[in-house]
Design an enzyme around this catalytic site. Sequence first.
Site, PDB file in Angstrom:
ATOM      1  N   TYR A   1       0.109   5.376   2.695  1.00 45.11           N
ATOM      2  CA  TYR A   1       1.294   6.163   2.285  1.00 45.11           C
ATOM      3  C   TYR A   1       0.985   7.646   2.170  1.00 45.11           C
ATOM      4  O   TYR A   1       1.702   8.487   2.710  1.00 45.11           O
ATOM      5  CB  TYR A   1       1.846   5.604   0.965  1.00 45.11           C
ATOM      6  CG  TYR A   1       2.399   4.223   1.147  1.00 45.11           C
ATOM      7  CD1 TYR A   1       3.679   4.029   1.649  1.00 45.11           C
ATOM      8  CD2 TYR A   1       1.622   3.094   0.871  1.00 45.11           C
ATOM      9  CE1 TYR A   1       4.175   2.752   1.870  1.00 45.11           C
ATOM     10  CE2 TYR A   1       2.117   1.816   1.091  1.00 45.11           C
ATOM     11  CZ  TYR A   1       3.391   1.649   1.585  1.00 45.11           C
ATOM     12  OH  TYR A   1       3.875   0.387   1.823  1.00 45.11           O
ATOM     13  N   GLY A   2      -0.088   7.978   1.437  1.00 45.25           N
ATOM     14  CA  GLY A   2      -0.406   9.390   1.237  1.00 45.25           C
ATOM     15  C   GLY A   2      -0.688  10.088   2.555  1.00 45.25           C
ATOM     16  O   GLY A   2      -0.178  11.187   2.835  1.00 45.25           O
TER      17      GLY A   2
ATOM     18  N   GLU B   1       7.019  -9.458 -11.630  1.00 46.12           N
ATOM     19  CA  GLU B   1       7.718  -9.830 -10.392  1.00 46.12           C
ATOM     20  C   GLU B   1       7.907 -11.334 -10.380  1.00 46.12           C
ATOM     21  O   GLU B   1       6.959 -12.075 -10.646  1.00 46.12           O
ATOM     22  CB  GLU B   1       6.854  -9.544  -9.165  1.00 46.12           C
ATOM     23  CG  GLU B   1       6.662  -8.152  -8.777  1.00 46.12           C
ATOM     24  CD  GLU B   1       5.657  -8.085  -7.611  1.00 46.12           C
ATOM     25  OE1 GLU B   1       5.346  -9.123  -6.996  1.00 46.12           O
ATOM     26  OE2 GLU B   1       5.181  -6.984  -7.361  1.00 46.12           O
TER      27      GLU B   1
ATOM     28  N   HIS C   1      -3.181  -3.383  -6.769  1.00 45.13           N
ATOM     29  CA  HIS C   1      -2.670  -2.033  -7.032  1.00 45.13           C
ATOM     30  C   HIS C   1      -3.750  -1.088  -7.565  1.00 45.13           C
ATOM     31  O   HIS C   1      -3.628  -0.570  -8.675  1.00 45.13           O
ATOM     32  CB  HIS C   1      -1.524  -2.088  -8.064  1.00 45.13           C
ATOM     33  CG  HIS C   1      -0.347  -2.901  -7.651  1.00 45.13           C
ATOM     34  ND1 HIS C   1       0.636  -3.304  -8.541  1.00 45.13           N
ATOM     35  CD2 HIS C   1       0.042  -3.368  -6.447  1.00 45.13           C
ATOM     36  CE1 HIS C   1       1.556  -3.996  -7.889  1.00 45.13           C
ATOM     37  NE2 HIS C   1       1.223  -4.059  -6.627  1.00 45.13           N
TER      38      HIS C   1
ATOM     39  N   ASN D   1       5.419  -1.508  -9.418  1.00 48.35           N
ATOM     40  CA  ASN D   1       4.644  -1.471  -8.176  1.00 48.35           C
ATOM     41  C   ASN D   1       4.496  -0.019  -7.713  1.00 48.35           C
ATOM     42  O   ASN D   1       5.431   0.766  -7.821  1.00 48.35           O
ATOM     43  CB  ASN D   1       5.350  -2.292  -7.098  1.00 48.35           C
ATOM     44  CG  ASN D   1       5.864  -3.617  -7.624  1.00 48.35           C
ATOM     45  OD1 ASN D   1       6.691  -3.633  -8.524  1.00 48.35           O
ATOM     46  ND2 ASN D   1       5.377  -4.698  -7.105  1.00 48.35           N
TER      47      ASN D   1
HETATM   48  P1  FAE Z   1      -3.662   2.788   1.426  1.00 55.23           P
HETATM   49  O1  FAE Z   1      -2.286   2.353   1.777  1.00 55.23           O
HETATM   50  O2  FAE Z   1      -4.626   1.785   0.925  1.00 55.23           O
HETATM   51  O3  FAE Z   1      -4.265   3.482   2.745  1.00 55.23           O
HETATM   52  C1  FAE Z   1      -5.601   3.914   2.831  1.00 55.23           C
HETATM   53  C2  FAE Z   1      -6.070   3.744   4.272  1.00 55.23           C
HETATM   54  O4  FAE Z   1      -7.318   4.422   4.429  1.00 55.23           O
HETATM   55  C3  FAE Z   1      -6.298   2.306   4.684  1.00 55.23           C
HETATM   56  O5  FAE Z   1      -5.631   2.053   5.899  1.00 55.23           O
HETATM   57  C4  FAE Z   1      -7.822   2.216   4.861  1.00 55.23           C
HETATM   58  O6  FAE Z   1      -8.217   1.289   5.865  1.00 55.23           O
HETATM   59  C5  FAE Z   1      -8.186   3.634   5.237  1.00 55.23           C
HETATM   60  N1  FAE Z   1      -9.562   4.004   4.902  1.00 55.23           N
HETATM   61  C6  FAE Z   1     -10.227   3.743   3.756  1.00 55.23           C
HETATM   62  N2  FAE Z   1     -11.482   4.279   3.797  1.00 55.23           N
HETATM   63  C7  FAE Z   1     -11.570   4.935   5.002  1.00 55.23           C
HETATM   64  C8  FAE Z   1     -12.612   5.675   5.622  1.00 55.23           C
HETATM   65  N3  FAE Z   1     -13.788   5.905   5.012  1.00 55.23           N
HETATM   66  N4  FAE Z   1     -12.391   6.154   6.881  1.00 55.23           N
HETATM   67  C9  FAE Z   1     -11.214   5.923   7.502  1.00 55.23           C
HETATM   68  N5  FAE Z   1     -10.188   5.215   6.942  1.00 55.23           N
HETATM   69  C10 FAE Z   1     -10.373   4.732   5.705  1.00 55.23           C
HETATM   70  O7  FAE Z   1      -3.657   3.976   0.369  1.00 55.23           O
HETATM   71  N6  FAE Z   1       2.710  -1.883  -3.746  1.00 55.23           N
HETATM   72  C11 FAE Z   1       4.028  -1.816  -4.006  1.00 55.23           C
HETATM   73  O8  FAE Z   1       4.516  -0.789  -4.460  1.00 55.23           O
HETATM   74  N7  FAE Z   1       4.844  -2.898  -3.762  1.00 55.23           N
HETATM   75  C12 FAE Z   1       4.359  -4.092  -3.318  1.00 55.23           C
HETATM   76  O9  FAE Z   1       5.124  -5.038  -3.096  1.00 55.23           O
HETATM   77  C13 FAE Z   1       2.959  -4.185  -3.080  1.00 55.23           C
HETATM   78  N8  FAE Z   1       2.416  -5.361  -2.679  1.00 55.23           N
HETATM   79  C14 FAE Z   1       1.085  -5.388  -2.352  1.00 55.23           C
HETATM   80  C15 FAE Z   1       0.542  -6.570  -1.837  1.00 55.23           C
HETATM   81  C16 FAE Z   1      -0.778  -6.592  -1.407  1.00 55.23           C
HETATM   82  C17 FAE Z   1      -1.363  -7.856  -0.865  1.00 55.23           C
HETATM   83  C18 FAE Z   1      -1.578  -5.420  -1.478  1.00 55.23           C
HETATM   84  C19 FAE Z   1      -3.001  -5.413  -1.004  1.00 55.23           C
HETATM   85  C20 FAE Z   1      -1.043  -4.252  -2.001  1.00 55.23           C
HETATM   86  C21 FAE Z   1       0.276  -4.224  -2.449  1.00 55.23           C
HETATM   87  N9  FAE Z   1       0.839  -3.060  -2.955  1.00 55.23           N
HETATM   88  C22 FAE Z   1       2.169  -3.024  -3.265  1.00 55.23           C
HETATM   89  C23 FAE Z   1       0.031  -1.855  -3.177  1.00 55.23           C
HETATM   90  C24 FAE Z   1       0.246  -0.770  -2.119  1.00 55.23           C
HETATM   91  O10 FAE Z   1       0.190  -1.322  -0.822  1.00 55.23           O
HETATM   92  C25 FAE Z   1      -0.820   0.328  -2.320  1.00 55.23           C
HETATM   93  O11 FAE Z   1      -0.647   0.852  -3.615  1.00 55.23           O
HETATM   94  C26 FAE Z   1      -0.694   1.434  -1.308  1.00 55.23           C
HETATM   95  O12 FAE Z   1      -0.858   0.954   0.010  1.00 55.23           O
HETATM   96  C27 FAE Z   1      -1.720   2.540  -1.573  1.00 55.23           C
HETATM   97  O13 FAE Z   1      -1.397   3.636  -0.746  1.00 55.23           O
HETATM   98  P2  FAE Z   1      -2.479   4.738  -0.422  1.00 55.23           P
HETATM   99  O14 FAE Z   1      -1.860   5.763   0.462  1.00 55.23           O
HETATM  100  O15 FAE Z   1      -3.107   5.202  -1.688  1.00 55.23           O
END
Ligand code: FAE
Length: 549
Positions: free
Chosen positions: A67-68, A405, A490, A528
Amino acid sequence: MRDHRSAATPDLTRRGFIAGAGTVLGVAALGDRAAADAPAARSGVAPAIAPIASGARVPVLVIGTGYGGAVAALRLAEAGIPVHMVEMGMAWDTPGPDGKVFCGTLQPDHRSYWLRTRTKAPLNYFIGFPIDRDIPRYTGVLDAEEFAGITVYQGRGVGGGSLVNGGMAVTPRRENFASVLPTVNAEEMYSVYYPRANAGLGVGAVDPAWFESTPWYQYARVGRKHAQRSGFPFVFVSDVYDWDYMEAEAAGTVPKSALAGEILYGNNHGKRSLQRTYLARAAATGRVAVTPLHKVTSVAPASGGGYTVLMEQLDTTGAVVATKALTADRVFFAAGSVGTSKLLVKLKATGALPRLNDEVGRGWGDNGNVMCGRANHMWDPTGTRQSTIPCAGIDNWAAGGAFAEVAPLPTGIETYASFYLSITANPHRARFTWNAAAGRVDLDWQTAWKQPSITMARSIFDKINSTEGTIYRTDLFGAYKIWGDHLTYHPLGGAVLDRATDNLGRLPGHPGLYVIDGSLIPGNTTVNPLVTITALAERNIAKLLPTDF
Ligand code: FAE
């Protein structure tokens, strides 16, 4: 469109969704030439060309495509700035031999997990029996990253967590915002940035009339009945899933995804993951390139200005097939709470970024996640058909510190179980530290720290059990184990706003380095987190653009 659907942008109609469904966000050329001659990009489909080359110099490098990172890339590109995104996971744009990009939840194959030889399902037992199975090691979409006291689930691939999550898109109640981001102006967030994030994500809500009639949400109606009979507020919760598409799934006119049990290992249809929203729009500018299967390992000041970024190119077994070094004038850390924290802690400890402050790695929380199930009476079946997309919750935050939830248990058989993921006001915060002997970053979260979360979740479910004359399920997380207290979905914090960074995510001491993901949020969002992560990123980039670019 019906008027109960909130905030979808004009390009997120059903037509827009289908156009984006096959989006190849693989790699686009950088610079103005790419912008000028990218007809495919104008339609939201970026051309795939060779991955980023070693020795390249780029104006902006974004680490991670969640997202970020997606917000940063889109807004910078819209302002005319070329952006290169690097993602350690796969592109997830190519169907496998079964014609599907992602595997199903009940049939996990190599695509399910990030570099594991056995699945590690969050709900890992059923009727007391373990359900995990062997799989080939592969760069799959869901990472179950194990630290000493907690398993942290994260998405891996272009789109980050949006590929695997439930899409529940919840804006925190305004009265709780001061506890979420104490140093951020709430008025601005609720008038500008939360609406902007909801629009960009394509957030909508279930049609109440369909909710009342469809067998696919019987489990949620049972959840509502039980919540209300115990006097708890029951609230509908928005989601990024395309609700029109889900109704078409139920009608049998389109391929099923949410109604075919897909969740956790990716949705082949229906979900507005970032590939179909922010990243598709970023690609359409022609100024954003994405290099998948590249993991950033170092960022350090370059002698001629800017930063030297080291990365490893991975194959689908996880083996390093090349190492690359390039120079970036500016770098956005958007690797998620765990990814960004691990990088920054290592880079400070090893002297690559010596001027990072001592707050780096601190303030990490699990958003108070804890799961449980309840065993209903035979007259309260939750249904053999269950949509994987939750649409409702029980809000006992003010009185008991818990928001639960009402989650599906889509096994295809009648389980008579109600299942819940609670978000609680757990006060514990952990710290990432560099373990020089092992050459890795550790997290000092302790399993016992989940106890406050269990107590808060019990403020809801003890009462419901008492009212209904029911008991907890003891067969879902181990033999005779009630609470799913070993995990979080989360992760939040580790590079907290106004502590490890300034008020806009700048890393002090290293001009041109920014944090723009969930690591900025100090451990809890009361609901969430994805909407808050997106809204904060929208705020920060909007304020950084006129001052820093
Ligand atoms: P994120 O989306 O984790 O993106 C970070 C990216 O950076 C990933 O694609 C990584 O592979 C990549 N990365 C990491 N290290 C490196 C590196 N060294 N070099 C290159 N790439 C790298 O971060 N949240 C909700 O609000 N509602 C929901 O219903 C919900 N359900 C969820 C269900 C599951 C099973 C999971 C796992 C999470 C859920 N979440 C939910 C949480 C939400 O997806 C999470 O808070 C966000 O995706 C975090 O966003 P960021 O941009 O911080």
